[in-house]
Design a protein around this motif. Sequence first.
Motif, PDB file in Angstrom:
ATOM      1  N   VAL A  73    -140.868  11.511  46.224  1.00 28.72           N
ATOM      2  CA  VAL A  73    -139.614  10.978  46.764  1.00 28.72           C
ATOM      3  C   VAL A  73    -138.423  11.694  46.120  1.00 28.72           C
ATOM      4  N   ARG A  92    -130.224  10.949  55.659  1.00 23.88           N
ATOM      5  CA  ARG A  92    -131.155  11.378  56.706  1.00 23.88           C
ATOM      6  C   ARG A  92    -130.681  12.676  57.331  1.00 23.88           C
ATOM      7  N   LYS A 103    -134.592  14.757  54.758  1.00 23.61           N
ATOM      8  CA  LYS A 103    -133.384  14.240  54.113  1.00 23.61           C
ATOM      9  C   LYS A 103    -132.653  15.367  53.408  1.00 23.61           C
ATOM     10  N   LEU A 114    -139.622  13.851  53.714  1.00 28.31           N
ATOM     11  CA  LEU A 114    -140.225  12.659  53.108  1.00 28.31           C
ATOM     12  C   LEU A 114    -141.737  12.716  53.274  1.00 28.31           C
ATOM     13  N   THR A 450    -142.026   5.661  51.369  1.00 27.71           N
ATOM     14  CA  THR A 450    -141.620   6.405  52.574  1.00 27.71           C
ATOM     15  C   THR A 450    -140.205   6.020  53.004  1.00 27.71           C
ATOM     16  N   GLU A 452    -137.728   5.607  50.659  1.00 27.63           N
ATOM     17  CA  GLU A 452    -136.791   6.100  49.625  1.00 27.63           C
ATOM     18  C   GLU A 452    -135.971   7.282  50.118  1.00 27.63           C
TER      19      GLU A 452
END
Length: 452
Positions: A73, A92, A103, A114, A450, A452
Motif C-alpha cells: 500500500v 485516485r 493512485k 493498488l 485495497t 488504502e
Amino acid sequence: MLRFTKDFNCCKTVSCKNFGVSGSESYIQKSERLGYLSTECKLCGSNPPWINNELVKQVLEEKLEKQFAQKVVGCKKCSPYFLITNTPKSKRHGFTSAGTQRKKCCQCDTVFTLPDFKNSAALKVVLDSLLSKKEIKTAIKESGLSARLYYFYLNKLALIFSNFSRINEEKLLTREYLGMHSEGRLLELSHQRGLYALFSAEIDSGYILLQTHNLTKHLFADEFIYHEKENTLAANIKSYDLEEVLLARYQQNLKRNHFEQLIVGDLKPIVKCNAIYPDKVAYIHFQLLKAFTGKVGTYDHFIEHESTLRSAALMSSYVSIKSTRANVYFFLPFIGGDESLDGKRLGWWNDIWFSNRVGAFCPITCKLKSHPTFTLNKGDAIENFYQYLDKSINKNINSMQVIDNILEIYRALYNYCTPIKGQTAACLLGLSDRTYQPEQLFDKALQQITAE
Ligand SMILES: [Zn+2]
Ligand SMILES: [Zn+2]
C-alpha cells in the motif's frame, strides 16, 4: 529517520561514562583477558563480549526488509517502510488496462497501482489449511493447487495480514507512552529442528508487536553459524518462593563461559538457510523495535531476566536512557506473586528487585527507592503467544520462507482473533472493536489494504 546502532562494541554499564560510547580511548578492543573476546572498559572494568557488527548489520537489513518493507500500500518511493517513514496521502488516478485502481502520490507524483488480490477463494483455501494444521504436502494435494501456486498464495496471505497489522500499528506511534515486554523462546519443530525467537508485546494489552528468529539467508564464517550441543537457557525452578527462583536463575548464569553465552541446545539445520546465535538475534530484534519507540513520548521496556537481552536492549535505547526518555527493567513473570520483594538486593550484581501480583521487577536504568507501581498488566502475554504458536504450527515445516509467512499470519490471528479472558489483544490496545473469526479477519484485512 530511524538510525540503527552501527557499533555494538562499547561499554554497557549504565553508570559508566563510556556507556554506549563508541571507540573510546579507554577501551581495549578484542581483549582476551577473561578467555573470550571482549571490549574491555578501563573506566568501569567491565568486559562485554565482542560483537560482530557486520553480521548484525547484514541480518538486521534482511529482517528489516521482511518485517517492515513488504508494503503493498502507499507510495513506496516516499515511504519504503512501515512505521519508520510516514506514508504520504495519495489520490485516485484512473485504472490500469486490466481494470486495477491506480493512485498518484501527493508528495512526489509517482503513480502506483493498488494491489489486486484476485482469487480470494484460493487464499481462503490456504488459510483453512493452516487453521486445520495440515501437513503442507497434504494441504497442497487437497487444495487442488500446484505446489508453486500454494506457496504463491501463502506468501500473498502473509502480505495481506502483515500489511493489515502494520497499518493498524502505525496508530501507536503518536502515543505519549509505550510500554513493551520482551522474552525469547525456543520454538521446537520435528526432527530436532527448531528456532530461537524473540517476541515483544505491548504491556497493557499483550498485543504482539514484533517477532525475530535466528534464521538467515546469509552465509557467514563457520564460527558465526550456530552449531551447539549445550543448553544455557535459564529456566525457572519449580518453587513457590520467588526469591529462590531468581537466585537459581543467577546461579545458572554464573555457569556460562561468559554472561551473554546464550545457547539453546542441539538444533538440526533448516534447509537453504543458516542459523545465527541467539545473542545476535537480541541485538537485531531490539534495534528493529526502535520502529515502535522512535516517535513516542516516553517508553519502558520490560525484558526477560537474561544478561544477553539486557545488553541488547540497552544498546537500542542508550540515547533515550541518557535523556531519561526510556527505562529498562528485568521482569520475571510469577503468577501468584505478592509484594514480598521490596527493594531487595539479589544475585552477583546485587540487583534491586521488587515484586507484585504479576511478577518480579528490577530497574536496570533508573534508581528506585520505594516500591514502584508498575503498569505491566499482561505478564504472561509472551508465554500465551508462544503456547498458541506451539499448538498451531505444523511442526514439519522446513523452509525459512514458510516459517516467516506463517509466523506473520499467526501473529495477526492471535492479536485479532484470539480472545484471552473475553477480549482480544487488538481490542484491548484500541486497534480493533471486535473479535474476528479468521475468515472475517481475512475479508477485513483485504478490504482495508485495497482501500488504502
Ligand atoms: Zn565502562
Ligand atoms: Zn511518493
